[in-house]
Every structure is written in structure tokens, then in C-alpha cells.
Design a protein around this motif. Structure first.
Motif, PDB file in Angstrom:
ATOM      1  N   LYS A 115     -13.066 -69.353 -28.232  1.00 54.92           N
ATOM      2  CA  LYS A 115     -13.664 -70.689 -28.125  1.00 54.92           C
ATOM      3  C   LYS A 115     -13.955 -71.044 -26.664  1.00 54.92           C
ATOM      4  O   LYS A 115     -14.071 -72.218 -26.334  1.00 54.92           O
ATOM      5  CB  LYS A 115     -12.716 -71.724 -28.703  1.00 54.92           C
ATOM      6  N   LEU A 118     -17.071 -73.236 -25.945  1.00 52.41           N
ATOM      7  CA  LEU A 118     -16.909 -74.622 -26.380  1.00 52.41           C
ATOM      8  C   LEU A 118     -15.956 -75.363 -25.465  1.00 52.41           C
ATOM      9  O   LEU A 118     -16.178 -76.502 -25.083  1.00 52.41           O
ATOM     10  CB  LEU A 118     -16.386 -74.658 -27.825  1.00 52.41           C
ATOM     11  N   LEU A 122     -16.862 -78.705 -23.123  1.00 51.16           N
ATOM     12  CA  LEU A 122     -16.160 -79.983 -23.194  1.00 51.16           C
ATOM     13  C   LEU A 122     -15.505 -80.325 -21.854  1.00 51.16           C
ATOM     14  O   LEU A 122     -15.514 -81.471 -21.420  1.00 51.16           O
ATOM     15  CB  LEU A 122     -15.100 -79.946 -24.306  1.00 51.16           C
ATOM     16  N   LEU A 125     -18.107 -81.657 -19.471  1.00 47.15           N
ATOM     17  CA  LEU A 125     -18.592 -82.976 -19.862  1.00 47.15           C
ATOM     18  C   LEU A 125     -17.518 -84.040 -19.626  1.00 47.15           C
ATOM     19  O   LEU A 125     -17.836 -85.190 -19.310  1.00 47.15           O
ATOM     20  CB  LEU A 125     -19.030 -82.969 -21.330  1.00 47.15           C
ATOM     21  N   LEU A 151     -14.446 -88.817 -26.118  1.00 49.02           N
ATOM     22  CA  LEU A 151     -14.775 -87.824 -27.150  1.00 49.02           C
ATOM     23  C   LEU A 151     -14.469 -86.413 -26.683  1.00 49.02           C
ATOM     24  O   LEU A 151     -13.904 -85.612 -27.423  1.00 49.02           O
ATOM     25  CB  LEU A 151     -16.252 -87.916 -27.517  1.00 49.02           C
ATOM     26  N   THR A 152     -14.815 -86.102 -25.424  1.00 45.62           N
ATOM     27  CA  THR A 152     -14.487 -84.769 -24.933  1.00 45.62           C
ATOM     28  C   THR A 152     -12.982 -84.590 -24.888  1.00 45.62           C
ATOM     29  O   THR A 152     -12.477 -83.508 -25.184  1.00 45.62           O
ATOM     30  CB  THR A 152     -15.067 -84.533 -23.540  1.00 45.62           C
ATOM     31  N   GLY A 155     -11.689 -83.670 -28.304  1.00 41.34           N
ATOM     32  CA  GLY A 155     -12.019 -82.275 -28.591  1.00 41.34           C
ATOM     33  C   GLY A 155     -11.124 -81.327 -27.821  1.00 41.34           C
ATOM     34  O   GLY A 155     -10.602 -80.359 -28.366  1.00 41.34           O
ATOM     35  N   ALA A 158      -7.571 -81.355 -29.381  1.00 36.06           N
ATOM     36  CA  ALA A 158      -7.437 -80.831 -30.743  1.00 36.06           C
ATOM     37  C   ALA A 158      -7.833 -79.370 -30.850  1.00 36.06           C
ATOM     38  O   ALA A 158      -7.540 -78.718 -31.843  1.00 36.06           O
ATOM     39  CB  ALA A 158      -8.286 -81.662 -31.697  1.00 36.06           C
ATOM     40  N   ILE A 159      -8.485 -78.821 -29.818  1.00 35.76           N
ATOM     41  CA  ILE A 159      -8.951 -77.435 -29.885  1.00 35.76           C
ATOM     42  C   ILE A 159      -7.761 -76.477 -29.990  1.00 35.76           C
ATOM     43  O   ILE A 159      -7.888 -75.358 -30.484  1.00 35.76           O
ATOM     44  CB  ILE A 159      -9.816 -77.120 -28.636  1.00 35.76           C
TER      45      ILE A 159
ATOM     46  N   PHE B  76     -24.131 -84.744 -28.829  1.00 34.96           N
ATOM     47  CA  PHE B  76     -23.927 -83.322 -28.570  1.00 34.96           C
ATOM     48  C   PHE B  76     -22.432 -82.996 -28.541  1.00 34.96           C
ATOM     49  O   PHE B  76     -21.977 -82.020 -29.155  1.00 34.96           O
ATOM     50  CB  PHE B  76     -24.596 -82.977 -27.236  1.00 34.96           C
ATOM     51  N   ILE B  77     -21.651 -83.860 -27.841  1.00 36.83           N
ATOM     52  CA  ILE B  77     -20.204 -83.629 -27.751  1.00 36.83           C
ATOM     53  C   ILE B  77     -19.582 -83.642 -29.139  1.00 36.83           C
ATOM     54  O   ILE B  77     -18.715 -82.815 -29.457  1.00 36.83           O
ATOM     55  CB  ILE B  77     -19.534 -84.698 -26.873  1.00 36.83           C
ATOM     56  N   VAL B  80     -20.105 -80.305 -30.649  1.00 33.61           N
ATOM     57  CA  VAL B  80     -19.299 -79.263 -30.007  1.00 33.61           C
ATOM     58  C   VAL B  80     -17.828 -79.423 -30.374  1.00 33.61           C
ATOM     59  O   VAL B  80     -17.139 -78.440 -30.682  1.00 33.61           O
ATOM     60  CB  VAL B  80     -19.480 -79.317 -28.469  1.00 33.61           C
ATOM     61  N   ALA B  81     -17.354 -80.694 -30.388  1.00 33.93           N
ATOM     62  CA  ALA B  81     -15.932 -80.917 -30.652  1.00 33.93           C
ATOM     63  C   ALA B  81     -15.583 -80.516 -32.082  1.00 33.93           C
ATOM     64  O   ALA B  81     -14.564 -79.859 -32.313  1.00 33.93           O
ATOM     65  CB  ALA B  81     -15.574 -82.381 -30.399  1.00 33.93           C
ATOM     66  N   LEU B  83     -17.092 -78.354 -33.946  1.00 31.31           N
ATOM     67  CA  LEU B  83     -17.144 -76.891 -33.993  1.00 31.31           C
ATOM     68  C   LEU B  83     -15.872 -76.302 -33.378  1.00 31.31           C
ATOM     69  O   LEU B  83     -15.269 -75.365 -33.914  1.00 31.31           O
ATOM     70  CB  LEU B  83     -18.366 -76.432 -33.205  1.00 31.31           C
ATOM     71  N   ALA B  84     -15.460 -76.890 -32.239  1.00 31.56           N
ATOM     72  CA  ALA B  84     -14.286 -76.366 -31.547  1.00 31.56           C
ATOM     73  C   ALA B  84     -13.026 -76.530 -32.384  1.00 31.56           C
ATOM     74  O   ALA B  84     -12.157 -75.666 -32.396  1.00 31.56           O
ATOM     75  CB  ALA B  84     -14.108 -77.083 -30.204  1.00 31.56           C
ATOM     76  N   ILE B  85     -12.925 -77.662 -33.104  1.00 28.43           N
ATOM     77  CA  ILE B  85     -11.704 -77.898 -33.876  1.00 28.43           C
ATOM     78  C   ILE B  85     -11.701 -77.043 -35.140  1.00 28.43           C
ATOM     79  O   ILE B  85     -10.689 -76.452 -35.505  1.00 28.43           O
ATOM     80  CB  ILE B  85     -11.578 -79.389 -34.224  1.00 28.43           C
ATOM     81  N   ARG B  87     -13.616 -74.284 -36.010  1.00 28.17           N
ATOM     82  CA  ARG B  87     -13.850 -72.845 -35.994  1.00 28.17           C
ATOM     83  C   ARG B  87     -12.524 -72.101 -36.044  1.00 28.17           C
ATOM     84  O   ARG B  87     -11.621 -72.348 -35.260  1.00 28.17           O
ATOM     85  CB  ARG B  87     -14.613 -72.427 -34.735  1.00 28.17           C
TER      86      ARG B  87
END
Lengths: 518, 249
Positions: A115, A118, A122, A125, A151-152, A155, A158-159, B76-77, B80-81, B83-85, B87
Motif C-alpha cells: 500500500k 496509497l 495520503l 496530502l 480525511l487524510t 486514512g 486506519a490503513i 480524491f482523498i 484513496v482512503a 482503497l487504502a483501508i 485493500r
């Protein structure tokens, strides 16, 4: 450079898009791209700060879209305004971003394999959003950028793992409530003033004597409350510890030093630039009751930090306590307190960065987050633990680290304004932090377990076996950023006079009581 | 617990009502928002500054174009977010969920969709390109475009839609949208103005400064449309199948 301010967000924005596009073909390129864009952005940040310092009015206005002030009324376009405060904090954001991006290569590959593109999208951003927040001069644009940063952030947290995703959910709910309250407040401001430009709003408030209007009071409460939730001020802090603990290493290294600090910057900006000193401090009741909330916040956060048995959890509660320091410095309504508050944003960002970078390295090696896994670590990783403790000493406030000087101003502010309760909790939490860090130091230096049993087999003075003293530092690409951050903590401490002079220049425009001259 | 959570809700609601008594009359001429030089500038000068008849579009894409650029980035974020969570989180890859049923695509539904998808897409282009003169623009057009792909996924299944618009292609299109928007802003900066100062594009376009703003607004709306349509579909594909990108609703 004419457009230095614009380059600050152009580099990370296009870098992020490049990460997505290039990352589809080769993930290896994402890390170099993010480092390069951070170098570019930091250069632009330095350039901006130098320009601001050299300009006569100590501020720089950049009208996006070319809606210049000489041809169009203020507020038609969106304005980026860099004054000394904004430019300083922007440079802090970019500097932290640069150090973390250097550090991030190995942890990102290990913790979120597959990842990377991605993640770095993030990551960049996030920097774009935070740097934008510190530069914008438009109240609604600030909301949009808060949204980008939030929002970033969700993400990036939680990634990591499923536990992180669960922790993020709390953060999403509270973060959304905070942002919505802020947006409502901005809506009220627009109804009453007819402009969204920060300076424009203050001009209208002063010209129309809006201080006693109930809807302006409510707007102030909504904006303030929204920001307090976003910065994890004590009763609203519940999202922070879990989110930062379960997040991937790089994420917590980036978010912990920046997000709360940037939101405190937003509050200072709202008080000084949008509502104005007179309105914020004289016409509202916040100066009466907020310092007492701060007392409660610092005491509770310090006690909760004391109860933790995991490094990252403990550091998260320390952040909550530090938020209390800075909010207190602002709301005791004193010149020195505000200098301390602004200085502490800078030094707290650096020392928290140092601690989280160190914690990332330590946890990677010890493979446990619990204190007990850290025994005898100093012998194995002397450089890492030294870097970590330089951050720790700065949190405690030992000279010559930067934490000493900013805390000095906070304490002075508490003293000259006669806010003894604030002074007492500052000293109390300092004691707590001494206990916290010296407990850690003790564990890392000794290999003796709690009941006195020697875990080693009698080699050497400290009871360490040869295996335990084997030199096992982490990879250089992670170690060097940590040492860099530790060096920054010391350098800011040594050159503290230069920074406080700049903050004094900035505050010269505002009429703040100085209390009894110290 | 429910009762406790009602307290802050009631408190904030009370605050909002308390403030409302102080508001200017609805639509009053002497309200600060109508009196301020900003809104009167928008009303009297939009046509002069930008040649765009639709004032809302001019405020959105030009006067406050920087906000809109970051709103696009937010979309966009979001993609991406998600997808990131998601995937790699779908470990139950082959396992079917209870709401999934094996059914042949319905004849009537698929044939209707065959008929209306091209119409929706042409309408999406119209809404996007006509944003200057009538209500519409990149966000609305992009949503309509994304919806046409979602419709395909609903009528057949996710794989059929993904064959036409795969997730990696979605991300390329979404990034291109940002590149178009940011690139127009960047180009105007390189040509000597501030970031997003579209008027400077007159140096490369054979038109006046005002018409340069007009055309650049169409350009950024196209960028917004790219990002929004691709992310709409990518969000649907990921969320409906919990990141497995097959089956789904």
C-alpha cells in the motif's frame, strides 16, 4: 521567489498525485518522490519565512486567482496571509514532514506492504492540508483545508490494522462533530459580517461594534468548541490515545507532533486575527472559566499518563496534557503567556516528534509496547534511547532543551497575571513527567526485574549478559532522522532568543496586558 | 446513554435558536451579507471580470477556485482512503455473504440499462459543459457519469462494470482530474500571475483576459468531472463488495 507561498502547497499536492500515478507501475518510486517534494516544500517554507522577516510590515499577502487588493474589494478572492506566526508554524509543519518522510521508508514497507503508493499519497496530502491551514487568511478556506487534513488523517490511521480501523471510527465521529461546529460558526460569522476573509471579519466586528451581539457570541462558542474538539482538549480527548497507539509508526510520528499543535495555532489565529483581542478576551466569559478547565485537563491527563504501561499510550496522554499547557497560555490573557503558548507549539512539535520517532525505533526492536519489554535497552541501542530521552527531557523542561524555554514563558505568564492555579498545575505535571521519564530511564538502563531478581547472570555492574549488551541499533534511515530531531530540540533551545524575538515582533501589533513586569 | 447524548444536542440546538433572534430579516437588503462590498462585487462585476453569465459558477470556479480545487482533492482523498483501508482486508475472498444471490441478470433490467446508460452519459457531458450558463458543472456532471457505471454494476454485476472501468483506471482518471485543475492553476502561475490566475492564460489562448477566465473555468470543471466520476464508481465498487471487487450488491 515571487510565488514562494504557492510552492509550499504545489510541491506536496503534485507529489501526492505523482505517487498515485507512478506507484501503479513501480512502488519503489513513491518514497523518493515524497522526500523530494518535502525538500522542495521546506525550501519554499524557509524562503517564505525569510521574506516575511525582511518585509517591513512582517507579513506577506498572496491573493490566489489574482484578485488583488488594489483592484478588488478584500474578500472577493481567497487570500493566503503569512505573518511571522503563520510562517513559523508552517516551517515547523514542513520540517516535521521532511524528517518523517526520511524516516518512513522502512516502517511503511514493513507495516503496510503493497500500500506504499496509497500511503505516501495520503501522507503528502496531509502535509498539504496542514501547511495550508497555517497559511490561509480565509475562514472558509480554513474549513476546507481542515477537511483535507482530517480525511487524510483518518486514512493514514486506519490503513494499519483492523484495530486501527476501529479506533479511527471514534476519531471520524468526533472529528466530524468538531468540523461541523466550526462550519456552523463560520456560517454565523458570515451572516453577521458578510465576508469570509479573516482580516475582513475583524474589521467589520470592530466597525459595527458587534461585540455584544448574541449571534456573534454563539459564533465564537461554536468555532471555539469545534477547534477544542479537534485538538483533543481534555474532555474531548477520547479519540486521541487509541487512534495514535494503533496507527502505523509513520502515521503516529506525523500526526502526533502536528495535528493538535496546528489546531492550537488555529485557535490563536481565531482569537487574534478573526475575532480580535478585545472581543475574545473582554466580551466573552472564556477567560473566566477556561483556565479552570485547563487545570482540570492538565491534572487528569497527567494522572492518566502515569497510569499507562505502554509507551505510545503514555505519550498520547502527554500530548493531551501539553494541549492543556498551550490553551492555558492563551487563555490566561497575558503577553508572556501567549509568547509561551506560541513558543510551546514549536518546541512541543519538535519534542513530540523526537519521542515518537524514538518510540517507533524502540518498539520495532523490542517487539512489545509494554514497559517490561524495555529492560536493558540502553546497552543495546544507546543512540536511539539517548535521542528518545532528549525529547523526554524537553517535555520535562530541562535546559538546554527547547521545552525549558517555552515552559519558562508559560510559568512567567502564569505568575505575572496572578493565575496561581495555572502555575501550580504546570509544576505538578512537570513533576509527573519527571516520574514518567525517570521510571523509563531506570528500566532501560538496568536489567534487574522489579522484585530485585537479576535477569542477567552477573556479568558487569548492571547485571547485563554479553548478549544483552550487543550493539543493535535500528537501521540508519530511521536512526538519522531521530538524531536530527533530537539535534533540532537542542538547537531551538540554544537559539531560543531568536525565536522569542520573532514572536515578540508578531505580538507587538496586539494589545495584551503584561501583568506585573517580571 | 441515549438520554445523556440528548443533552449536548439540546444544548447546541438551544444555542443556535438563541442566536437566531439576532439575525437580519430573511432576504433583507440591509443585511451585512447583501451590504458587503464582496457580494455586490460578485453581482455587478461577474460579467465584466469573467464573461460568465452564471454567477454561481464564477464564484465557485474562479473567485473561490482555490476552495473548489481542495474540495476536489477531498473527493480524491476519500477514494484513496477507502482503497487504502479495504485493500487486502477481504480475507474471506471466496466466501459469499448472505445478501449475495446467484441470479442471472434480468432481461428487462439489462435492456433498459443498455438504452439509458448512453443517454445518462451524454446528459452528464451536457451538465458538465453547460455549467457556465445554467445550473450544473463538474461535480454534478461527474456524479451523473459515475452513476451510469454504477447502474451497469447493478444491472449485471460488479465484474462487468469493472471490465469497462477498472479500479486502477479509476485512480488514473481521478489523478488526472487533479492534474488538470492544479495544472491550469500552475500554468497561470508560470505565465506570470498568481496561482489559479486564469487571466494570464490569454498569453497562450487566442482570446481576451476575460474570455481566458471563461475557458479556464470550463477546463477546471472538466478536471472536477474526471475526479468525481472516477471516485464515485471506485467508492461504490469498493464499499459494495468490502474491497473484494467482485460480486457485491
Amino acid at each position: 521567489m515571487e510565488n514562494a507561498i504557492a510552492w509550499i502547497f504545489i510541491f506536496p499536492l503534485f507529489g501526492a498525485v505523482a505517487c498515485t500515478l507512478v506507484g501503479m507501475y513501480n512502488r519503489k518510486w513513491c518514497h523518493p518522490i515524497s522526500v523530494l517534494s518535502m525538500i522542495g516544500a521546506t525550501w519554499a517554507g524557509v524562503e517564505t519565512l525569510i521574506k516575511v522577516m525582511n518585509s517591513k510590515s512582517h507579513e506577506l499577502s498572496y491573493l490566489l486567482g489574482g484578485w488583488t487588493l488594489d483592484q478588488y474589494p478584500r474578500g472577493v478572492g481567497i487570500e493566503f496571509r503569512a505573518d511571522l506566526l503563520g510562517a513559523l508554524i508552517t516551517l515547523v509543519v514542513l520540517g516535521v514532514g521532511l524528517i518523517v518522510s526520511l524516516y518512513s521508508k522502512i516502517p511503511v514497507e514493513e507495516e503496510t506492504p503493497g500500500k506504499e503508493s496509497l500511503f505516501f499519497t495520503l501522507f503528502l496530502l496531509q502535509i498539504t492540508g496542514l501547511a495550508g491551514i497555517t497559511l490561509t487568511g480565509d475562514a472558509f478556506n480554513l474549513y476546507v483545508l481542515i477537511e483535507v487534513a482530517a480525511l487524510t488523517g483518518y486514512g493514514l490511521i486506519a490503513i494499519g490494522s483492523n484495530r486501527a480501523a476501529a479506533a479511527t471510527f471514534n476519531y471520524v465521529i468526533l472529528g466530524t462533530i468538531g468540523a461541523s461546529l466550526y462550519l456552523l460558526g463560520v456560517g454565523y460569522l458570515y451572516i453577521k459580517t458578510g465576508t469570509l476573509n479573516m482580516v475582513g471579519i475583524r474589521e467589520v466586528i470592530e466597525a459595527n461594534a458587534l461585540a455584544d451581539s448574541p449571534s456573534m457570541q454563539v459564533a465564537f462558542i461554536l468555532v471555539g468548541l469545534g477547534i477544542l474538539i479537534k485538538m483533543a482538549f481534555f474532555p474531548f480527548h477520547a479519540w486521541l490515545p487509541n487512534a495514535y497507539c494503533n496507527a502505523p509508526t509513520t502515521t503516529s510520528c506525523l500526526l502526533a507532533p502536528l495535528v493538535t499543535k496546528v489546531m492550537i495555532y488555529v485557535m490563536i489565529r481565531m482569537v487574534l486575527t478573526v475575532f480580535g483581542v478585545d472581543f475574545s478576551f473582554e466580551s466573552t466569559l472564556w477567560t473566566k472559566f477556561l483556565p479552570w478547565l485547563v487545570v482540570l485537563a492538565i491534572v487528569c491527563a497527567a494522572v492518566m499518563a502515569l497510569a499507562q504501561r505502554e509507551i505510545k499510550k503514555m505519550l498520547s496522554y502527554l500530548i493531551v496534557a501539553e494541549v492543556g499547557y498551550m490553551i492555558g497560555g492563551l487563555w490566561i490573557y497575558n503577553y508572556y503567556g501567549l509568547i509561551g503558548s506560541i513558543f510551546h507549539i514549536i518546541s512541543d512539535a519538535c519534542m513530540t516528534l523526537c519521542l515518537f520517532l524514538g518510540a517507533g525505533l524502540i518498539l520495532r526492536k523490542a517487539r512489545t509496547t509494554h514497559f517490561d519489554g524495555l529492560r536493558g535497552l540502553f546497552a543495546k541501542m544507546p543512540l536511539t534511547t539517548s535521542g528518545f530521552f532528549i525529547g523526554g527531557f524537553s517535555i520535562i523542561g530541562l535546559p538546554p532543551t527547547c521545552g525549558f524555554f517555552s515552559k519558562w514563558y508559560l510559568i512567567t505568564g502564569g505568575m505575572v497575571s496572578g493565575r496561581w492555579e495555572y502555575l501550580i498545575v504546570l509544576l505538578f505535571s512537570t513533576m509527573v513527567m519527571v516520574v514518567l521519564f525517570f521510571r523509563l530511564i531506570e528500566r532501560m538502563h538496568l536489567a534487574v526485574s522489579e522484585n530485585g531478581e537479576n535477569l542477567g547472570h552477573g556479568h558487569g555492574d548492571l547485571g547485563l549478559t554479553e548478549e544483552q549488551t550487543k550493539f543493535e541499533e535500528g537501521p540508519l534511515s530511521m536512526l538519522i532522522p531521530l538524531l536530527l530531531a533530537a539535534a533540532v530540540v537542542l538547537v531551538i533551545g540554544v537559539y531560543n532568543q531568536d525565536i522569542s524575538t520573532q514572536i515578540e515582533h508578531f505580538l507587538a501589533d496586539y494589545d495584551l496586558p503584561r501583568g506585573i513586569e517580571p | 446513554m441515549k438520554l445523556i447524548s440528548m443533552i449536548p444536542v439540546a444544548a447546541v440546538g438551544g444555542l443556535l435558536l438563541f442566536a437566531a433572534k439576532d439575525f437580519p430579516e430573511w432576504g433583507a437588503v440591509d443585511s451585512p451579507a447583501s451590504q458587503s462590498p464582496v457580494s455586490s462585487h460578485f453581482i455587478s462585476h461577474t460579467g465584466v471580470d469573467t464573461e460568465v453569465p452564471n454567477m454561481v459558477t464564477a464564484v465557485l470556479a474562479d473567485y473561490r477556485g482555490f476552495d473548489t480545487m481542495f474540495e476536489t482533492v477531498v473527493v480524491f482523498i476519500a477514494g484513496v482512503a477507502v482503497l487504502a483501508i479495504l485493500r487486502g482486508s477481504g480475507r474471506r475472498g471466496s466466501q459469499k455473504r448472505e445478501f449475495e444471490v446467484d441470479a442471472e441478470p434480468d432481461l428487462i433490467v439489462t435492456n433498459t440499462v443498455r438504452l439509458i446508460v448512453p443517454v445518462i452519459q451524454i446528459f452528464a457531458f451536457y451538465v458538465l459543459a453547460h455549467g457556465h450558463v445554467s445550473p450544473g458543472g463538474g461535480f454534478q456532471g461527474g456524479v451523473a457519469m459515475g452513476a451510469s457505471f454504477i447502474l451497469v454494476a447493478l444491472a449485471w454485476d460488479l465484474e462487468v462494470a469493472l471490465e469497462r472501468f477498472s479500479i486502477s483506471r479509476c485512480m488514473v482518471v481521478a489523478s488526472l482530474g487533479i492534474v488538470i485543475y492544479g495544472g491550469i492553476g500552475f500554468l497561470s502561475m508560470i505565465l506570470g500571475g498568481e496561482f489559479l490566475d486564469y487571466a494570464e492564460l490569454e498569453k497562450v489562448l487566442p482570446v481576451s483576459r476575460e474570455m481566458a477566465r471563461y475557458h479556464a473555468m470550463l477546463g477546471v470543471e472538466i478536471g472536477v468531472g474526471f475526479t468525481v466520476s472516477a471516485i464515485m464508481f471506485a467508492l461504490y465498487a469498493n464499499l459494495s463488495s468490502e474491497g473484494r471487487l467482485k460480486g457485491g450488491l
